[in-house]
Structure formats: C-alpha cells, structure tokens
Design a protein around this motif. Structure first.
Motif, PDB file in Angstrom:
ATOM      1  N   UNK A   1       3.446   7.186  -3.334  1.00  0.00           N
ATOM      2  CA  UNK A   1       2.936   8.375  -3.999  1.00  0.00           C
ATOM      3  C   UNK A   1       2.346   9.407  -3.064  1.00  0.00           C
ATOM      4  N   UNK A   2       2.617   9.274  -1.748  1.00  0.00           N
ATOM      5  CA  UNK A   2       2.094  10.224  -0.774  1.00  0.00           C
ATOM      6  C   UNK A   2       3.190  10.676   0.177  1.00  0.00           C
ATOM      7  N   UNK A   3       3.048  11.905   0.657  1.00  0.00           N
ATOM      8  CA  UNK A   3       3.827  12.403   1.779  1.00  0.00           C
ATOM      9  C   UNK A   3       2.850  12.825   2.863  1.00  0.00           C
ATOM     10  N   UNK A   4       3.015  12.287   4.056  1.00  0.00           N
ATOM     11  CA  UNK A   4       2.068  12.538   5.150  1.00  0.00           C
ATOM     12  C   UNK A   4       2.817  13.059   6.370  1.00  0.00           C
ATOM     13  N   UNK A   5       2.385  14.194   6.878  1.00  0.00           N
ATOM     14  CA  UNK A   5       2.948  14.769   8.101  1.00  0.00           C
ATOM     15  C   UNK A   5       1.876  14.795   9.182  1.00  0.00           C
ATOM     16  N   UNK A   6       2.207  14.320  10.375  1.00  0.00           N
ATOM     17  CA  UNK A   6       1.283  14.393  11.514  1.00  0.00           C
ATOM     18  C   UNK A   6       1.995  15.058  12.679  1.00  0.00           C
ATOM     19  N   UNK A   7       1.450  16.184  13.131  1.00  0.00           N
ATOM     20  CA  UNK A   7       1.961  16.890  14.298  1.00  0.00           C
ATOM     21  C   UNK A   7       1.065  16.599  15.497  1.00  0.00           C
ATOM     22  N   UNK A   8       1.684  16.226  16.613  1.00  0.00           N
ATOM     23  CA  UNK A   8       0.959  15.940  17.850  1.00  0.00           C
ATOM     24  C   UNK A   8       1.024  17.187  18.728  1.00  0.00           C
ATOM     25  N   UNK A   9      -0.107  17.868  18.873  1.00  0.00           N
ATOM     26  CA  UNK A   9      -0.135  19.130  19.612  1.00  0.00           C
ATOM     27  C   UNK A   9      -0.368  18.929  21.097  1.00  0.00           C
ATOM     28  N   UNK A  10      -1.182  17.929  21.454  1.00  0.00           N
ATOM     29  CA  UNK A  10      -1.494  17.663  22.853  1.00  0.00           C
ATOM     30  C   UNK A  10      -1.999  16.239  22.977  1.00  0.00           C
ATOM     31  N   UNK A  11      -1.523  15.528  23.981  1.00  0.00           N
ATOM     32  CA  UNK A  11      -1.915  14.123  24.161  1.00  0.00           C
ATOM     33  C   UNK A  11      -2.969  13.983  25.257  1.00  0.00           C
ATOM     34  N   UNK A  12      -3.872  13.008  25.044  1.00  0.00           N
ATOM     35  CA  UNK A  12      -4.842  12.629  26.054  1.00  0.00           C
ATOM     36  C   UNK A  12      -5.932  13.659  26.291  1.00  0.00           C
ATOM     37  N   UNK A  13      -6.901  13.267  27.121  1.00  0.00           N
ATOM     38  CA  UNK A  13      -7.980  14.151  27.581  1.00  0.00           C
ATOM     39  C   UNK A  13      -8.795  14.756  26.452  1.00  0.00           C
ATOM     40  N   UNK A  14      -8.981  14.015  25.361  1.00  0.00           N
ATOM     41  CA  UNK A  14      -9.828  14.493  24.282  1.00  0.00           C
ATOM     42  C   UNK A  14     -11.239  13.926  24.433  1.00  0.00           C
ATOM     43  N   UNK A  15     -12.227  14.633  23.895  1.00  0.00           N
ATOM     44  CA  UNK A  15     -13.605  14.175  23.987  1.00  0.00           C
ATOM     45  C   UNK A  15     -13.825  12.966  23.078  1.00  0.00           C
ATOM     46  N   UNK A  16     -14.664  12.018  23.504  1.00  0.00           N
ATOM     47  CA  UNK A  16     -14.968  10.869  22.650  1.00  0.00           C
ATOM     48  C   UNK A  16     -15.612  11.330  21.344  1.00  0.00           C
TER      49      UNK A  16
ATOM     50  N   UNK B   1       0.824  -1.207   0.000  1.00  0.00           N
ATOM     51  CA  UNK B   1       0.000   0.000   0.000  1.00  0.00           C
ATOM     52  C   UNK B   1       0.857   1.256   0.000  1.00  0.00           C
ATOM     53  N   UNK B   2       2.166   1.102   0.216  1.00  0.00           N
ATOM     54  CA  UNK B   2       3.079   2.245   0.205  1.00  0.00           C
ATOM     55  C   UNK B   2       4.061   2.160  -0.954  1.00  0.00           C
ATOM     56  N   UNK B   3       3.675   1.429  -1.996  1.00  0.00           N
ATOM     57  CA  UNK B   3       4.530   1.338  -3.161  1.00  0.00           C
ATOM     58  C   UNK B   3       5.699   0.394  -3.001  1.00  0.00           C
ATOM     59  N   UNK B   4       5.649  -0.476  -2.009  1.00  0.00           N
ATOM     60  CA  UNK B   4       6.709  -1.465  -1.817  1.00  0.00           C
ATOM     61  C   UNK B   4       7.780  -1.051  -0.844  1.00  0.00           C
ATOM     62  N   UNK B   5       7.821   0.206  -0.478  1.00  0.00           N
ATOM     63  CA  UNK B   5       8.789   0.676   0.515  1.00  0.00           C
ATOM     64  C   UNK B   5       8.222   1.904   1.210  1.00  0.00           C
ATOM     65  N   UNK B   6       8.802   2.227   2.347  1.00  0.00           N
ATOM     66  CA  UNK B   6       8.300   3.325   3.150  1.00  0.00           C
ATOM     67  C   UNK B   6       9.440   3.929   3.947  1.00  0.00           C
TER      68      UNK B   6
ATOM     69  N   UNK C   1       6.618  14.329  18.569  1.00  0.00           N
ATOM     70  CA  UNK C   1       6.168  15.687  18.275  1.00  0.00           C
ATOM     71  C   UNK C   1       5.681  15.767  16.833  1.00  0.00           C
ATOM     72  N   UNK C   2       6.403  15.092  15.938  1.00  0.00           N
ATOM     73  CA  UNK C   2       6.006  15.047  14.524  1.00  0.00           C
ATOM     74  C   UNK C   2       6.390  13.692  13.940  1.00  0.00           C
ATOM     75  N   UNK C   3       5.535  13.180  13.058  1.00  0.00           N
ATOM     76  CA  UNK C   3       5.855  12.004  12.267  1.00  0.00           C
ATOM     77  C   UNK C   3       5.672  12.360  10.798  1.00  0.00           C
ATOM     78  N   UNK C   4       6.571  11.859   9.960  1.00  0.00           N
ATOM     79  CA  UNK C   4       6.513  12.134   8.524  1.00  0.00           C
ATOM     80  C   UNK C   4       6.752  10.837   7.763  1.00  0.00           C
ATOM     81  N   UNK C   5       5.873  10.542   6.818  1.00  0.00           N
ATOM     82  CA  UNK C   5       5.992   9.335   6.014  1.00  0.00           C
ATOM     83  C   UNK C   5       6.046   9.688   4.540  1.00  0.00           C
ATOM     84  N   UNK C   6       6.906   8.982   3.814  1.00  0.00           N
ATOM     85  CA  UNK C   6       6.976   9.115   2.368  1.00  0.00           C
ATOM     86  C   UNK C   6       6.908   7.731   1.751  1.00  0.00           C
ATOM     87  N   UNK C   7       5.949   7.530   0.856  1.00  0.00           N
ATOM     88  CA  UNK C   7       5.832   6.239   0.183  1.00  0.00           C
ATOM     89  C   UNK C   7       4.495   6.106  -0.498  1.00  0.00           C
TER      90      UNK C   7
END
Length: 282
Positions: free
Chosen positions: A241-256, A215-220, A233-239
């Motif tokens: 045909x996509x580049x995906x960045x996820x920034x974690x601003x605050x952990x836990x205590x989120x509403x369902x 699903x990531x083109x055979x490599x990641x 703090x940040x995760x970045x994936x390339x593979x």
C-alpha cells in the motif's frame, strides 16, 4: 495538546521514514537460483550494495505515497546514515505529517537516532511538552519491537539489492538518464513463491524472509538506477500500500546525527505505546 492525534501523525511520519529500509531485509540476502542474465544483474546490484554500504551515509530526498488511501505524497530531504546504525536528520512538510497543532512552521525537522524519533515543535503551554522544543518517541512504541529491530538491523538502504535477487523476475531495463546522470535501470519483484523456490536458503531463512515480506503486503517490487561508479542514483519500491522513492544526492561525509538536549525534550513514548496497544486490542 490533542493526545488523540498522536498515533495518527506518528504513523504517517513513520511511513515516510520507512523509505530508509524499504527494499532491505537481512533475513533474505541470499540469492535464489537464477538464469544467467539474472546472475549478471545480481553481480551489478551486489557491487552497488557493497560500495554504498562502505560509504555509510548520504544526502537524500525521499517521497512516500500511501497508495492504499490515495494520500498526499510525503516528502523528506536531509541526511541518512547507516554506517553505525540507522540515523536520520531530515525536513518534511508539517501539514503532511499532521503536526500543525504542534509546529507553526511549514517545515518540520525530524531526527531518528539511538532508537528514537525526535520532532522539532513549538513549546506547548502544558503537558509533557510544556516549554519544550523537541518531542521524543521510541521507535518501538510506534512500530513494535519487531519493526524497531528491523530498522536497527537493516540500516543499509541498499541491502535489499541482494534481496531482489531471490526473484527470477529480475530485469535489466537498460540505460536511462536519471537526475542528470547516465544510469542502468534494474527491477526485481519478490513474493513467497520466489522465496520458497530458492535452493540457497534454509527453511528458517525462508520463513523469516516471507515474514519480512508481510510488511509489504506479501510481495515487493524494487527498481534501482545505478550510475557508472556502481552507486545507486534512485531507488523505488512498490508494495504494502505504499510507493517509496529515495534519491541519493551525495554519498559520505555527512555530519553525525545527534539527539537534541534531554532538557529541551518531552517524551511521549508512553502515550504512543498506549494508543498502539489499544489499536491492536492489547
């Protein structure tokens, strides 16, 4: 409503939602043989993954760019939870999601909960969305049963920090300031060669891991920046045909994340499933 547009904007939205499990795969969580420095890195990444998994949710900002088509970046921000299955409650750009025919507001609210996507829309004059404020589509109708199961089984966005340990091409890139925090930057690249070289995986596990990489083109390649509290703090994936960045601003205590009222929701699962089957020649 233009039903012919369903698969187009649904596919783009799902590409953005894929950020949640971009670097994850339960089938490949066992690490491969590694040199000593890689063992040290993996210890750090495992601590980060374990701590994140226990917290169960976070406020996030994600950006997905379809590199294969040179597409406009798709950004989302809101809540992602994984403690009791994958769930999202985010906002994204309506135009980027190609939802202008259904939503006049420049921002679109998107939820993923209980195996379905929900899109906040303007009530339509006719059809299955007549008078409704929400549109529902089963995850499986867009991603297929395998893709839907992968989302359900790999809710933790940092499970793949163990996954990149299957690569001997894992690097410690040193200290960097990311989002105003002091972090340590790590990078790992995984392909079929690294998986097959592992002596800590069974043949069945290797087969499943390589299939997941398909699903990531055979490599990641996955980068992660970890702070002094062993949290990403940040995760970045390339593979794939996509580049995906996820920034974690605050952990836990989120509403369902809760699904919208059924009485105010129109279901387009059948239409999307039909279009997906046609596109696959089924």
């Amino acid at each position: 409503m233009k039903h012919t547009r369903v698969s187009a904007w649904a596919g783009i939205t799902v590409a953005a939602l894929a950020a949640t499990t971009a670097c994850g795969s339960q089938a490949a969580q066992k690490t491969a043989d590694a040199v000593s420095h890689a063992d040290t890195i993996m210890a750090a990444l495992t601590r980060a993954s374990d701590k994140t998994k226990a917290l169960g949710s976070a406020q996030v900002e994600t950006t997905t760019r379809l590199t294969a088509t040179g597409g406009t970046p798709i950004s989302m921000d809101g809540t992602y939870s994984w403690g009791d299955g994958a769930a999202l409650d985010v906002q994204m750009d309506t135009k980027a999601a190609q939802m202008q025919t259904l939503q006049d507001d420049p921002k679109l609210t998107v939820k993923m909960v209980d195996g379905a996507y929900y899109y906040e829309i303007d009530p339509q004059a006719d059809g299955p969305l007549k008078g409704k404020h929400w549109m529902r589509i089963d995850v499986a109708a867009v991603m297929g049963e395998t893709g839907a199961n992968n989302v359900a089984d790999n809710a933790d966005p940092t499970a793949g920090l163990r996954y990149i340990g299957a690569s001997k091409k894992v690097k410690d890139l040193g200290e960097e300031t990311m989002l105003g925090k002091k972090t340590h930057h790590y990078r790992g690249t995984v392909g079929a060669q690294e998986i097959n070289a592992s002596t800590n995986m069974t043949a069945a596990e290797k087969k499943a891991a390589i299939k997941a990489l398909g699903t990531s083109g055979g490599s990641m390649t996955c980068d992660v920046w970890v702070d002094g509290e062993d949290l990403p703090v940040r995760m970045f994936q390339r593979g794939g045909g996509m580049e995906v960045t996820m920034d974690f601003l605050k952990f836990g205590a989120t509403k369902p994340v809760e699904a919208p009222p059924a009485s105010d929701t129109g279901d387009l699962t059948e239409q999307v499933q039909e279009q997906r089957d046609q596109s696959l020649g089924q």
